[in-house]
Design a protein around this motif. Structure first.
Motif, short mmCIF file in Angstrom:
data_model
loop_
_atom_site.label_atom_id
_atom_site.label_comp_id
_atom_site.label_asym_id
_atom_site.label_seq_id
_atom_site.Cartn_x
_atom_site.Cartn_y
_atom_site.Cartn_z
N MET A 1 0.85 -1.19 0.00
CA MET A 1 0.00 0.00 0.00
C MET A 1 0.88 1.25 0.00
O MET A 1 1.80 1.34 0.81
N LYS A 2 0.60 2.13 -0.91
CA LYS A 2 1.35 3.39 -0.94
C LYS A 2 0.80 4.36 0.11
O LYS A 2 -0.36 4.30 0.47
N ASP A 3 1.65 5.28 0.57
CA ASP A 3 1.15 6.35 1.43
C ASP A 3 0.12 7.18 0.65
O ASP A 3 0.21 7.30 -0.58
N PHE A 4 -0.82 7.72 1.37
CA PHE A 4 -1.83 8.56 0.69
C PHE A 4 -2.46 9.53 1.67
O PHE A 4 -2.37 9.34 2.89
N THR A 5 -3.07 10.55 1.12
CA THR A 5 -3.95 11.41 1.92
C THR A 5 -5.35 11.30 1.34
O THR A 5 -5.52 11.04 0.15
N TYR A 6 -6.32 11.44 2.20
CA TYR A 6 -7.70 11.36 1.74
C TYR A 6 -8.54 12.37 2.51
O TYR A 6 -8.53 12.38 3.75
N TYR A 7 -9.22 13.20 1.78
CA TYR A 7 -10.08 14.23 2.40
C TYR A 7 -11.21 14.49 1.43
O TYR A 7 -10.97 14.89 0.29
N ASN A 8 -12.42 14.19 1.83
CA ASN A 8 -13.54 14.36 0.92
C ASN A 8 -14.77 14.86 1.67
O ASN A 8 -15.56 14.07 2.21
N PRO A 9 -14.94 16.18 1.72
CA PRO A 9 -16.01 16.75 2.54
C PRO A 9 -17.35 16.94 1.83
O PRO A 9 -18.17 17.72 2.31
N THR A 10 -17.59 16.24 0.72
CA THR A 10 -18.91 16.38 0.09
C THR A 10 -20.00 15.80 1.01
O THR A 10 -19.85 14.72 1.57
N ASP A 11 -21.04 16.58 1.15
CA ASP A 11 -22.18 16.21 2.00
C ASP A 11 -23.21 15.51 1.10
O ASP A 11 -23.80 16.11 0.21
N ILE A 12 -23.38 14.20 1.33
CA ILE A 12 -24.24 13.38 0.47
C ILE A 12 -25.64 13.27 1.08
O ILE A 12 -25.78 12.94 2.26
N ARG A 13 -26.65 13.52 0.28
CA ARG A 13 -28.04 13.28 0.70
C ARG A 13 -28.62 12.27 -0.29
O ARG A 13 -29.01 12.64 -1.40
N PHE A 14 -28.64 11.03 0.14
CA PHE A 14 -29.01 9.93 -0.76
C PHE A 14 -30.44 9.49 -0.46
O PHE A 14 -30.73 8.98 0.63
N GLY A 15 -31.31 9.67 -1.44
CA GLY A 15 -32.71 9.26 -1.26
C GLY A 15 -33.64 10.44 -1.48
O GLY A 15 -33.33 11.35 -2.25
N ASP A 16 -34.73 10.40 -0.79
CA ASP A 16 -35.82 11.34 -1.04
C ASP A 16 -35.66 12.62 -0.19
O ASP A 16 -36.46 12.89 0.69
N TYR A 17 -34.61 13.38 -0.45
CA TYR A 17 -34.31 14.56 0.37
C TYR A 17 -34.51 15.88 -0.37
O TYR A 17 -34.41 16.94 0.24
N ILE A 18 -34.74 15.84 -1.68
CA ILE A 18 -34.69 17.07 -2.47
C ILE A 18 -35.80 18.05 -2.05
O ILE A 18 -35.53 19.22 -1.78
N ASP A 19 -37.02 17.56 -1.99
CA ASP A 19 -38.13 18.46 -1.69
C ASP A 19 -37.94 19.14 -0.33
O ASP A 19 -38.17 20.34 -0.17
N PHE A 171 -27.12 15.85 -4.00
CA PHE A 171 -28.38 15.13 -3.82
C PHE A 171 -28.41 13.96 -4.79
O PHE A 171 -28.30 14.16 -6.01
N LEU A 172 -28.55 12.76 -4.25
CA LEU A 172 -28.64 11.57 -5.09
C LEU A 172 -29.96 10.87 -4.79
O LEU A 172 -30.10 10.25 -3.74
N ASP A 173 -30.89 11.00 -5.70
CA ASP A 173 -32.14 10.27 -5.55
C ASP A 173 -32.27 9.30 -6.71
O ASP A 173 -32.49 9.71 -7.86
N PRO A 174 -32.11 8.00 -6.44
CA PRO A 174 -32.13 7.03 -7.53
C PRO A 174 -33.42 7.05 -8.34
O PRO A 174 -33.42 6.66 -9.51
N ARG A 175 -34.51 7.54 -7.74
CA ARG A 175 -35.78 7.61 -8.49
C ARG A 175 -35.65 8.53 -9.71
O ARG A 175 -36.37 8.37 -10.70
N LEU A 176 -34.74 9.50 -9.63
CA LEU A 176 -34.54 10.41 -10.76
C LEU A 176 -33.95 9.70 -11.97
O LEU A 176 -33.94 10.24 -13.07
N THR A 177 -33.42 8.49 -11.78
CA THR A 177 -32.81 7.79 -12.90
C THR A 177 -33.75 6.75 -13.53
O THR A 177 -33.34 6.05 -14.45
N PHE A 178 -34.98 6.68 -13.04
CA PHE A 178 -35.94 5.72 -13.63
C PHE A 178 -36.14 6.00 -15.12
O PHE A 178 -36.43 5.09 -15.90
N THR A 179 -36.05 7.26 -15.53
CA THR A 179 -36.33 7.61 -16.92
C THR A 179 -35.09 7.58 -17.81
O THR A 179 -35.17 7.91 -18.98
#
Lengths: 392, 392
Positions: A1-19, A171-179
């Motif tokens: 395993m190589k040395d690495f840094t990891y920093y990922n501050p994206t705030d994920i809202r997965f599901g029915d959160y948009i409305d 915002f990730l709502d899988p329902r948006l990909t039905f179409t």
């Protein structure tokens, strides 16, 4: 395993959160919004109107028409609109989010946005506008990383940029990909699978955290892509593909690996010159690349055999070379089953006139340090192998 | 897959980054440091002196002596020292980081720190001091989450707290774990494995992203734990265990699942009453819990069988119940191989006097919604099953 840094501050809202949450999230950054989107699909499926309704009272400027393989001219148009904005809201797939990222990065830059695409250090110095997105396609994973791929057709160029920040909120709502049509579902799934392959095939074979998580994501994509294609409103299938796409490209599963994304480098040239669908290009190139690697370096058989066992559930029987070949054959079969053309001529590339130049550019992008180091000749061979059916 | 939100802004520096970056990272938050650590191990192995040398010129106040299963009195002592500090630096394993988290959370709270342990809403309202840590044990994953487990021996209580933020920056150098004794390596590995089990066994069997990534991490831990025990300076083993520990508990692999951490709830009572090593308690309880679940709900056989195939590489042969049983037996064998006592009497618990009370408390922590709902009687049965050798 190589040395690495990891920093990922994206705030994920997965599901029915948009409305419930979109207006609040956007308001956190300000009232002046640049809304970036693509073609007519979000108008047709109602998402555009839904967003406009949710953001009633906000000061919204729109940039429509972001194309697949987003072009620098679209970015430039966005930058002009972004200068007095508080926040960029991207509604779409990876192309829209990629374009929005570079627009947000270049909003307060005095020069031409293309400078920031080609000069990663310069891009890092910019103060990026906050970016919020609503994902409508499971594919690129752009919703949780700093990467953006932008094309300049005037110079047949397709370049991977690095922005200072990933999206603030996705915002990730899988329902948006039905179409999403079957062909795009197939191409998107192939893109996810390719991202995983690019990080899986590296020389640090002791990095089991990375390899193990990638194998799990590969199994997920290979299991659920056919389901989503055949049953577009399967929430299970759409949710698994969407969340797999994000995780495939958030940087986490590649942490500690050394990967050069060979197939992406080769495919970017295909897209730049012929404007093909990214995932389809990857689907054609990936099994040929695998075959080329195995044929040219027997030491890679071990990892292909592991891949066959863990991802394709092949039995641990027979010698390692044969098991490796079976794994590549299984990969071919799965991609074939996605239903798009499996040769370059089938997607309209009937001449080889540009191959030498494309191969030179692709190889120059660091492929001398790839899993199997590739020079321009090797890349050209892989392009040529993609003309004829099959891999044997 | 259930809807979920995920946001984890911990900045990970994995590998040889401490010498070059520690002072800069701490200085980013300020000059007044509260240094929190445990016993003598970091003095013996030189890490304490190394940190002091790197932070020459900083204003450092020290809190030493954080114990395993960290006690609220240590936290209280830390809070007194933290009030004028800019940043908390934790150097140690999960206990030290857990204690430091609650100290950082309570630094500006007027009441007693225990209030914030038991009242999660109140804890969220606090302004937490930034926390930097250097991890010295692959186990709890505390370095990338908001959780902290604190004990109050005066009331036989061990409670999981939630802090407002995860650590701001975590340094993970697997070389620092070369000196961890075999027994602690074993207990830490069991803790990692248990975290994965707790999230894996949930009812949403369509969440393949979660299950796939967890299976990959389980394979990693089960492969590398015996290597680290037998060859303590194997960098491959230590790196895989350390990074697996972080990923097992960062919230990512459990996203979209509904889990109630049954074995942890039961083990916390063991630790609270008998102060046993957390990982050892989990090692004893986990296979008994698995056996109890399979014996009481045949519908769980399918997931146990998948677990056997994906994690233990068992063939897909025979009926699903037998494959499930083989998976549990394989789990038992692996834990047995870690080398610690596999019954409660072997770790000094020779009476059953507290079982009824412990079971009542454990069950009350939400186990009526667990993978297999458990009431107090069920928990007591599992405690009793842990007295005799074996699971059959």
């Amino acid at each position: 395993m190589k040395d690495f840094t990891y920093y990922n501050p994206t705030d994920i809202r997965f599901g029915d959160y948009i409305d419930a949450q979109l207006a609040k999230v956007v308001a956190h950054f300000g009232q002046k919004v640049l809304l970036v989107y693509g073609g007519h699909s979000i108008k047709k499926n109602g998402l555009y109107q839904r967003v406009i309704d949710l953001l009633k009272g906000f000061d919204i400027v729109e940039l429509a028409g972001i194309e697949p393989n987003p072009k620098i001219d679209s970015v430039r148009a966005g930058v002009k609109l972004a200068q007095d904005r508080d926040v960029v809201l991207a509604v779409g797939g990876g192309s829209v989010i990629d374009a929005a990222k570079v627009i947000a990065t270049a909003a307060h830059y005095d020069g031409d946005a293309w400078d920031l695409v080609v000069d990663r250090d310069l891009a890092q110095k910019q103060t990026m506008l906050p970016l919020v997105d609503i994902v409508t396609l499971a594919a690129t994973g752009s919703e949780m990383n700093v990467n953006a791929v932008i094309s300049d057709p005037s110079q047949n160029a397709k370049v991977g940029a690095r922005c200072p920040n990933p999206p603030a909120v996705s915002f990730l709502d899988p329902r948006l990909t039905f179409t999403v049509p079957a062909s795009q579902t197939a191409a998107g799934s192939m893109d996810i699978f390719s991202h995983l392959c690019e990080q899986y095939f590296d020389r640090s074979d002791s990095n089991d955290v990375s390899k193990g998580m990638i194998e799990g994501l590969m199994q997920t994509v290979t299991r659920w892509a056919p389901v989503a294609i055949n049953k577009p409103d399967s929430l299970d299938a759409r949710a698994n593909l969407m969340w797999a796409a994000t995780n495939a490209c958030s940087g986490l599963v590649g942490a500690g690996t050394e990967s050069r994304w060979s197939c992406h480098a080769m495919e970017h040239q295909l897209s730049a010159v012929y404007d093909v669908t990214h995932g389809v290009g990857l689907g054609i190139l990936t099994p040929r690349w695998m075959q080329y690697v195995l044929d040219h370096d027997e030491s890679t058989a071990k990892l292909f055999a592991r891949f066959g066992h863990r991802v394709w559930d092949l039995p641990v029987l027979g010698n390692v070379h044969n098991r490796a070949q079976e794994a590549i054959d299984a990969t071919w079969s799965w991609i074939f089953g996605l239903g798009f053309g499996m040769t370059l001529p089938e997607i309209g590339i009937k001449d080889e006139a540009h191959f030498a130049e494309m191969a030179k550019t692709a190889a120059a992008g660091g492929l001398d340090h790839a899993y199997l180091p590739l020079d321009a000749q090797a890349v050209e061979d892989i392009y040529r192998a993609s003309i004829t059916p099959g891999i044997h």
